[in-house]
Design a protein around this motif. Structure first.
Motif, PDB file in Angstrom:
ATOM      1  N   HIS A 135       2.595   1.163   8.546  1.00  0.00           N
ATOM      2  CA  HIS A 135       3.672   1.428   7.583  1.00  0.00           C
ATOM      3  C   HIS A 135       3.348   2.631   6.704  1.00  0.00           C
ATOM      4  O   HIS A 135       4.260   3.375   6.305  1.00  0.00           O
ATOM      5  N   ALA A 136       2.055   2.850   6.416  1.00  0.00           N
ATOM      6  CA  ALA A 136       1.665   4.055   5.666  1.00  0.00           C
ATOM      7  C   ALA A 136       1.959   5.302   6.504  1.00  0.00           C
ATOM      8  O   ALA A 136       2.485   6.311   5.998  1.00  0.00           O
ATOM      9  N   VAL A 137       1.662   5.209   7.799  1.00  0.00           N
ATOM     10  CA  VAL A 137       1.934   6.335   8.693  1.00  0.00           C
ATOM     11  C   VAL A 137       3.444   6.581   8.779  1.00  0.00           C
ATOM     12  O   VAL A 137       3.910   7.733   8.743  1.00  0.00           O
ATOM     13  N   ALA A 138       4.211   5.491   8.868  1.00  0.00           N
ATOM     14  CA  ALA A 138       5.672   5.636   8.973  1.00  0.00           C
ATOM     15  C   ALA A 138       6.218   6.363   7.744  1.00  0.00           C
ATOM     16  O   ALA A 138       7.116   7.200   7.851  1.00  0.00           O
ATOM     17  N   TYR A 139       5.665   6.061   6.572  1.00  0.00           N
ATOM     18  CA  TYR A 139       6.113   6.773   5.375  1.00  0.00           C
ATOM     19  C   TYR A 139       5.777   8.267   5.488  1.00  0.00           C
ATOM     20  O   TYR A 139       6.650   9.129   5.280  1.00  0.00           O
ATOM     21  N   LEU A 140       4.521   8.576   5.825  1.00  0.00           N
ATOM     22  CA  LEU A 140       4.109   9.986   5.903  1.00  0.00           C
ATOM     23  C   LEU A 140       4.912  10.737   6.973  1.00  0.00           C
ATOM     24  O   LEU A 140       5.107  11.950   6.865  1.00  0.00           O
ATOM     25  N   ALA A 141       5.360  10.007   8.001  1.00  0.00           N
ATOM     26  CA  ALA A 141       6.121  10.628   9.092  1.00  0.00           C
ATOM     27  C   ALA A 141       7.592  10.832   8.744  1.00  0.00           C
ATOM     28  O   ALA A 141       8.315  11.541   9.444  1.00  0.00           O
ATOM     29  N   SER A 142       8.034  10.236   7.664  1.00  0.00           N
ATOM     30  CA  SER A 142       9.476  10.150   7.422  1.00  0.00           C
ATOM     31  C   SER A 142      10.042  11.430   6.816  1.00  0.00           C
ATOM     32  O   SER A 142       9.325  12.256   6.263  1.00  0.00           O
ATOM     33  N   GLU A 143      11.342  11.534   6.919  1.00  0.00           N
ATOM     34  CA  GLU A 143      12.096  12.615   6.267  1.00  0.00           C
ATOM     35  C   GLU A 143      11.824  12.586   4.759  1.00  0.00           C
ATOM     36  O   GLU A 143      11.642  13.621   4.117  1.00  0.00           O
ATOM     37  N   GLU A 144      11.758  11.360   4.202  1.00  0.00           N
ATOM     38  CA  GLU A 144      11.622  11.184   2.745  1.00  0.00           C
ATOM     39  C   GLU A 144      10.296  11.708   2.204  1.00  0.00           C
ATOM     40  O   GLU A 144      10.172  11.948   1.002  1.00  0.00           O
ATOM     41  N   ALA A 145       9.286  11.864   3.072  1.00  0.00           N
ATOM     42  CA  ALA A 145       7.959  12.307   2.607  1.00  0.00           C
ATOM     43  C   ALA A 145       7.802  13.830   2.694  1.00  0.00           C
ATOM     44  O   ALA A 145       6.684  14.341   2.716  1.00  0.00           O
ATOM     45  N   GLY A 146       8.912  14.537   2.682  1.00  0.00           N
ATOM     46  CA  GLY A 146       8.874  15.988   2.890  1.00  0.00           C
ATOM     47  C   GLY A 146       8.133  16.771   1.816  1.00  0.00           C
ATOM     48  O   GLY A 146       7.758  17.925   2.030  1.00  0.00           O
ATOM     49  N   PHE A 147       7.900  16.182   0.624  1.00  0.00           N
ATOM     50  CA  PHE A 147       7.191  16.889  -0.457  1.00  0.00           C
ATOM     51  C   PHE A 147       5.729  16.437  -0.550  1.00  0.00           C
ATOM     52  O   PHE A 147       4.999  16.820  -1.453  1.00  0.00           O
ATOM     53  N   VAL A 148       5.340  15.583   0.399  1.00  0.00           N
ATOM     54  CA  VAL A 148       3.981  15.013   0.389  1.00  0.00           C
ATOM     55  C   VAL A 148       3.148  15.753   1.433  1.00  0.00           C
ATOM     56  O   VAL A 148       3.420  15.668   2.635  1.00  0.00           O
ATOM     57  N   THR A 149       2.152  16.510   0.991  1.00  0.00           N
ATOM     58  CA  THR A 149       1.283  17.190   1.967  1.00  0.00           C
ATOM     59  C   THR A 149      -0.124  17.342   1.382  1.00  0.00           C
ATOM     60  O   THR A 149      -0.294  17.368   0.160  1.00  0.00           O
ATOM     61  N   GLY A 150      -1.104  17.399   2.266  1.00  0.00           N
ATOM     62  CA  GLY A 150      -2.503  17.530   1.837  1.00  0.00           C
ATOM     63  C   GLY A 150      -3.060  16.261   1.219  1.00  0.00           C
ATOM     64  O   GLY A 150      -4.060  16.304   0.506  1.00  0.00           O
ATOM     65  N   GLN A 151      -2.440  15.113   1.536  1.00  0.00           N
ATOM     66  CA  GLN A 151      -2.867  13.848   0.930  1.00  0.00           C
ATOM     67  C   GLN A 151      -3.703  13.015   1.915  1.00  0.00           C
ATOM     68  O   GLN A 151      -3.448  13.019   3.114  1.00  0.00           O
ATOM     69  N   ILE A 152      -4.656  12.301   1.358  1.00  0.00           N
ATOM     70  CA  ILE A 152      -5.445  11.350   2.161  1.00  0.00           C
ATOM     71  C   ILE A 152      -5.118   9.972   1.587  1.00  0.00           C
ATOM     72  O   ILE A 152      -5.566   9.620   0.502  1.00  0.00           O
ATOM     73  N   LEU A 153      -4.300   9.224   2.305  1.00  0.00           N
ATOM     74  CA  LEU A 153      -3.816   7.926   1.813  1.00  0.00           C
ATOM     75  C   LEU A 153      -4.712   6.816   2.379  1.00  0.00           C
ATOM     76  O   LEU A 153      -4.884   6.717   3.589  1.00  0.00           O
ATOM     77  N   SER A 154      -5.292   6.018   1.482  1.00  0.00           N
ATOM     78  CA  SER A 154      -6.312   5.053   1.918  1.00  0.00           C
ATOM     79  C   SER A 154      -5.918   3.602   1.645  1.00  0.00           C
ATOM     80  O   SER A 154      -6.332   3.009   0.638  1.00  0.00           O
ATOM     81  N   PRO A 155      -5.144   2.976   2.570  1.00  0.00           N
ATOM     82  CA  PRO A 155      -4.868   1.544   2.416  1.00  0.00           C
ATOM     83  C   PRO A 155      -6.158   0.762   2.704  1.00  0.00           C
ATOM     84  O   PRO A 155      -6.689   0.833   3.805  1.00  0.00           O
ATOM     85  N   ASN A 156      -6.671   0.065   1.682  1.00  0.00           N
ATOM     86  CA  ASN A 156      -8.010  -0.528   1.852  1.00  0.00           C
ATOM     87  C   ASN A 156      -8.207  -1.830   1.075  1.00  0.00           C
ATOM     88  O   ASN A 156      -9.358  -2.263   0.874  1.00  0.00           O
ATOM     89  N   GLY A 157      -7.128  -2.465   0.614  1.00  0.00           N
ATOM     90  CA  GLY A 157      -7.272  -3.749  -0.089  1.00  0.00           C
ATOM     91  C   GLY A 157      -8.001  -3.622  -1.411  1.00  0.00           C
ATOM     92  O   GLY A 157      -8.536  -4.596  -1.921  1.00  0.00           O
ATOM     93  N   GLY A 158      -8.032  -2.405  -1.972  1.00  0.00           N
ATOM     94  CA  GLY A 158      -8.679  -2.191  -3.273  1.00  0.00           C
ATOM     95  C   GLY A 158     -10.169  -1.932  -3.173  1.00  0.00           C
ATOM     96  O   GLY A 158     -10.887  -2.014  -4.175  1.00  0.00           O
ATOM     97  N   SER A 159     -10.640  -1.624  -1.959  1.00  0.00           N
ATOM     98  CA  SER A 159     -12.095  -1.551  -1.735  1.00  0.00           C
ATOM     99  C   SER A 159     -12.824  -0.530  -2.585  1.00  0.00           C
ATOM    100  O   SER A 159     -14.030  -0.627  -2.740  1.00  0.00           O
ATOM    101  N   ARG A 160     -12.140   0.465  -3.106  1.00  0.00           N
ATOM    102  CA  ARG A 160     -12.863   1.482  -3.874  1.00  0.00           C
ATOM    103  C   ARG A 160     -12.890   1.169  -5.368  1.00  0.00           C
ATOM    104  O   ARG A 160     -13.458   1.908  -6.149  1.00  0.00           O
ATOM    105  N   MET A 161     -12.281   0.044  -5.779  1.00  0.00           N
ATOM    106  CA  MET A 161     -12.336  -0.347  -7.191  1.00  0.00           C
ATOM    107  C   MET A 161     -13.678  -1.026  -7.438  1.00  0.00           C
ATOM    108  O   MET A 161     -14.190  -1.750  -6.576  1.00  0.00           O
ATOM    109  N   LYS A 162     -14.202  -0.814  -8.662  1.00  0.00           N
ATOM    110  CA  LYS A 162     -15.553  -1.297  -8.911  1.00  0.00           C
ATOM    111  C   LYS A 162     -15.579  -2.690  -9.556  1.00  0.00           C
ATOM    112  O   LYS A 162     -16.428  -3.509  -9.228  1.00  0.00           O
ATOM    113  N   TRP A 163     -14.649  -2.979 -10.453  1.00  0.00           N
ATOM    114  CA  TRP A 163     -14.774  -4.171 -11.284  1.00  0.00           C
ATOM    115  C   TRP A 163     -13.832  -5.274 -10.821  1.00  0.00           C
ATOM    116  O   TRP A 163     -12.861  -5.565 -11.484  1.00  0.00           O
ATOM    117  N   CYS A 164     -14.057  -5.817  -9.638  1.00  0.00           N
ATOM    118  CA  CYS A 164     -13.190  -6.907  -9.150  1.00  0.00           C
ATOM    119  C   CYS A 164     -14.034  -8.133  -8.862  1.00  0.00           C
ATOM    120  O   CYS A 164     -15.083  -8.044  -8.300  1.00  0.00           O
TER     121      CYS A 164
END
Ligand code: NAP
Length: 250
Positions: free
Chosen positions: A221-250
């Motif tokens: 679904h993240a890929v589908a968004y980046l592939a969509s017409e609606e994401a035309g202003f989104v470029t050079g982004q690294i989108l990381s779906p990861n369940g919050g893995s990079r947060m420290k205080w959980c």
């Protein structure tokens, strides 16, 4: 669902895991799908699932580390569907080995599938996208490119290379109508992860604040968004779906 209706998507590594889920999600959104994988039976199974659901797909055996094979796949895609609008460069391999035990062949293979493979895919689809002033290049990095990983130096280095290539190409193509982005998945429940040692899998689960692995669809679904017409202003982004893995205080 973000708009991919009528678009043509070429997906590598689409015979399994994240690539297969993305093929199904994009097809449900109305895209025609070119299902590429080194594993032809896997690609055929994905294409059958797509066609059984009433959408259009062709399976192709492609080794992404070989530029001529990727170019032939793009030629096949153009013959079948007229063009390639969306590339999801996703094919990948995994193996865990400490650096000092790693052979040069293992190092080179990791880079040729991931980094050279992504370069080959970009190179093969770009001319057509530039002619039409529209395109979506989506590559697959990994959370590991940012966090590292034990016995994964070659994998993490190749995935960091993909992130660099992605941002560099986003700059180079910024005024062309072509966007360039990456997904950097956290741990996703696919055959690639299931082949890892059980102890590693158990340890990884404890590092995820949501206490679950991602599903292939979470990335699709993240890929589908980046592939969509609606994401035309989104470029050079690294989108990381990861369940919050990079947060420290959980
Ligand atoms: P997967 O289920 O193993 O799917 C990867 C597919 O790529 C397999 O069908 C594989 O075929 C194919 N492939 C391997 N080498 C290829 C080549 N040279 N040319 C074309 N296809 C090739 O793995 P996945 O988990 O869906 O991974 C998809 C991508 O996400 C990979 O780039 C991976 O590094 C990345 N990723 C995954 C995770 C995760 O936790 N799962 C996390 C971060 C990033 P074979 O099975 O025959 O090798």
């Amino acid at each position: 669902m973000p708009g991919v209706e009528g678009k043509v998507a070429l997906i590598t590594g689409a015979g399994s895991g994240i690539g297969r889920a993305t093929a199904l999600v994009l097809a449900r959104g109305g895209a025609c799908v070119v299902v590429c994988d080194i594993n032809l039976p896997g690609a055929e199974e994905t294409a059958q699932e797509v066609t059984r659901a009433g959408h259009r797909a062709i399976p192709l055996r492609v080794d992404v580390s070989q530029l001529d094979e990727v170019e032939q796949a793009v030629a096949h895609a153009c013959a079948a569907f007229g063009r390639v609008d969306i590339l999801f460069s996703n094919a990948g391999i995994a193996e865990q080995v400490p650096l000092l035990e790693m052979t040069e062949a293992q190092w080179d293979r990791m880079f040729s599938v991931h980094l050279t493979g992504t370069y080959n895919c970009f190179r093969a689809v770009l001319p057509g996208m530039l002619e039409r002033n529209w395109g979506r290049l989506i590559s697959t990095s990994s959370m590991g490119a940012m966090t590292g990983g034990v016995r994964l130096a070659h994998y993490c280095a190749a995935k960091a290379g993909i992130a660099g290539l992605t941002v560099a190409m986003a700059s180079e193509l910024a005024r062309t109508g072509i966007t360039v982005n990456a997904v950097a998945p956290g741990v996703i429940d696919t055959p690639m992860v299931r082949q890892s040692p059980e102890r590693w899998v158990e340890r990884m689960l404890k590092t995820i604040p949501m206490r679950r692995f991602g599903k292939p669809e979470d990335i699709a679904h993240a890929v589908a968004y980046l592939a969509s017409e609606e994401a035309g202003f989104v470029t050079g982004q690294i989108l990381s779906p990861n369940g919050g893995s990079r947060m420290k205080w959980c």
